[in-house]
Design an enzyme around this catalytic site. Structure first.
Site, PDB file in Angstrom:
ATOM      1  N   LYS A   1       0.819  -1.208   0.000  1.00  0.00           N
ATOM      2  CA  LYS A   1       0.000   0.000   0.000  1.00  0.00           C
ATOM      3  C   LYS A   1       0.860   1.269   0.000  1.00  0.00           C
ATOM      4  O   LYS A   1       0.451   2.280  -0.562  1.00  0.00           O
ATOM      5  CB  LYS A   1      -0.962   0.002   1.195  1.00  0.00           C
ATOM      6  CG  LYS A   1      -2.097  -0.995   1.038  1.00  0.00           C
ATOM      7  CD  LYS A   1      -3.276  -0.672   1.958  1.00  0.00           C
ATOM      8  CE  LYS A   1      -4.415  -1.660   1.761  1.00  0.00           C
ATOM      9  NZ  LYS A   1      -5.510  -1.478   2.733  1.00  0.00           N
TER      10      LYS A   1
ATOM     11  N   LYS B   1      -6.666 -11.922  -7.908  1.00  0.00           N
ATOM     12  CA  LYS B   1      -7.910 -11.971  -7.150  1.00  0.00           C
ATOM     13  C   LYS B   1      -8.909 -10.953  -7.704  1.00  0.00           C
ATOM     14  O   LYS B   1      -8.513  -9.864  -8.111  1.00  0.00           O
ATOM     15  CB  LYS B   1      -7.546 -11.628  -5.687  1.00  0.00           C
ATOM     16  CG  LYS B   1      -8.647 -11.809  -4.687  1.00  0.00           C
ATOM     17  CD  LYS B   1      -8.104 -11.549  -3.277  1.00  0.00           C
ATOM     18  CE  LYS B   1      -9.187 -10.988  -2.382  1.00  0.00           C
ATOM     19  NZ  LYS B   1      -8.710 -10.683  -1.038  1.00  0.00           N
TER      20      LYS B   1
ATOM     21  N   LYS C   1     -12.516  -4.956  -6.402  1.00  0.00           N
ATOM     22  CA  LYS C   1     -13.307  -3.805  -6.862  1.00  0.00           C
ATOM     23  C   LYS C   1     -12.414  -2.639  -7.242  1.00  0.00           C
ATOM     24  O   LYS C   1     -12.862  -1.704  -7.895  1.00  0.00           O
ATOM     25  CB  LYS C   1     -14.328  -3.395  -5.793  1.00  0.00           C
ATOM     26  CG  LYS C   1     -13.737  -3.037  -4.444  1.00  0.00           C
ATOM     27  CD  LYS C   1     -14.783  -3.117  -3.334  1.00  0.00           C
ATOM     28  CE  LYS C   1     -14.080  -3.194  -1.988  1.00  0.00           C
ATOM     29  NZ  LYS C   1     -14.790  -3.935  -0.975  1.00  0.00           N
TER      30      LYS C   1
END
Ligand code: TRP
Length: 336
Positions: A118, A200, A203
């Protein structure tokens, strides 16, 4: 007396309200939560504080939080059997989080792969919360003495950290926290992107054809399935390594029909991918329809959602406040 009262094991899980849930969130997490309610004493949390580690648009975060609650309820989580609550409604989580942060090492937090990922993804906002995120997650879990935590692969390192911190605290003070175990549901299918079946379903995928949203209508679902990346050998066979796209579609078909992979393979033998993809789209759309109806109904019933959340926050706080008091005392904070 030799009577033993067997306490149900306690299970806790959380999901971030960072957008509309995908079919991957449903199959990989929420659907299983609903199934675990009988066997376990269950707590299900919308992790809104965790979402703040990435910059959010305030009005959207609020809306997504409400939508997340409605979807969890629509997917069959029953507030009379499970505690459903929003993380920020139970302030004890942040209180315990500070104590656990003081019992987490800079080195171990630095090793978290999600922190590294991140930070790389948002180089302009590598904030302290992103770094201490696992201590808050540890607090979420340890505050309830959860025995089991259903989490995806991407969260197992955080769960391991929670165990380590719990152990360290127990050794430094006295036995306080239950060491939580990960819980992989038997039918814990991981759903992959339709556009890149080696990744994976997410969204945050920039390609909207990669994911199916829980709120997608039938035409959209059929179109996305039709476009799903497969391979060129034209055989419906389950082989995640060699045929990840087809296998992913088979997994979804299996979830909604209850059929195993051999049965699905037999069903589509000699047929091309066209009719297979059409069939997959149909069962997904038909399977989601009742959930979507429930979702719209619940979302419109603001008073009901508010009541569920008030009850959830009260029930969770009762447990969580007790743990915080115990921990505050153990670490030497002066009691009033
Ligand atoms: N960090 C988890 C995720 O992003 C969400 C979460 C927060 C969670 N607290 C939790 C999951 C406690 C399990 C237990 O997926």
């Amino acid at each position: 007396m030799s009577e033993t009262i067997e306490r149900k094991k306690r299970i806790l899980s959380g999901i971030q309200p960072t957008g509309t849930f995908t079919l991957g969130n449903y199959i990989g997490a929420i659907r299983n939560w609903a199934k675990l309610q009988d066997e376990f004493e269950s707590l299900y949390m919308i992790a809104d504080l965790h979402a703040l580690t990435v910059r959010q648009v305030p009005a959207e975060l609020r809306r997504h939080t409400r939508e997340a609650v409605a979807m969890v309820l629509a997917a069959g989580i029953d507030p009379s059997r499970s505690l459903v609550f929003v993380q920020s409604h139970v302030p004890a989580h942040t209180q315990l989080s500070w104590i656990l942060t003081c019992n987490s090492q800079f080195g171990e937090l630095s090793r978290m792969t999600q922190f590294k990922d991140k930070s790389a993804k948002h180089p302009d906002n590598v904030n302290g919360g992103l770094f201490t995120y696992p201590s808050l997650m540890a607090a979420d879990i340890l505050i309830y003495n959860a025995d089991l935590v259903p989490v995806g692969q991407d969260q197992t390192q955080h769960l391991e950290l929670a165990r380590n911190v719990a152990q360290r605290f127990n050794n430094a003070y006295s036995p306080t926290f239950t060491l939580p175990e990960g819980y992989v549901p038997k039918a814990g299918a991981k759903i992959m992107s339709l556009a890149d079946p080696t990744r994976k379903m997410s969204k945050s995928d920039t390609n909207v054809n990669g994911f199916i949203l829980m709120t997608d209508d039938k035409d959209t679902i059929l179109r996305k399935c039709k476009r799903a990346v497969t391979d060129s050998d034209g055989i419906v066979r389950f082989d995640p390594a060699e045929k990840p796209g087809v296998s992913n579609l088979m997994t979804m078909y299996g979830v909604f029909t209850g059929k195993d992979m051999a049965a699905i393979q037999a069903e589509f033998e000699g047929q091309g991918y066209g009719s297979f993809k059409q069939a997959v789209g149909e069962v997904i759309a038909d399977g989601l329809a009742p959930i979507q109806n429930e979702y719209s109904r619940i979302l419109a019933d603001k008073a009901y959602v508010d009541q569920v959340l008030a009850d959830g926050a009260a029930g969770a706080s009762r447990l969580a406040d007790r743990m915080v008091q115990k921990v505050y005392k153990k670490v030497g904070l002066l009691q009033l």
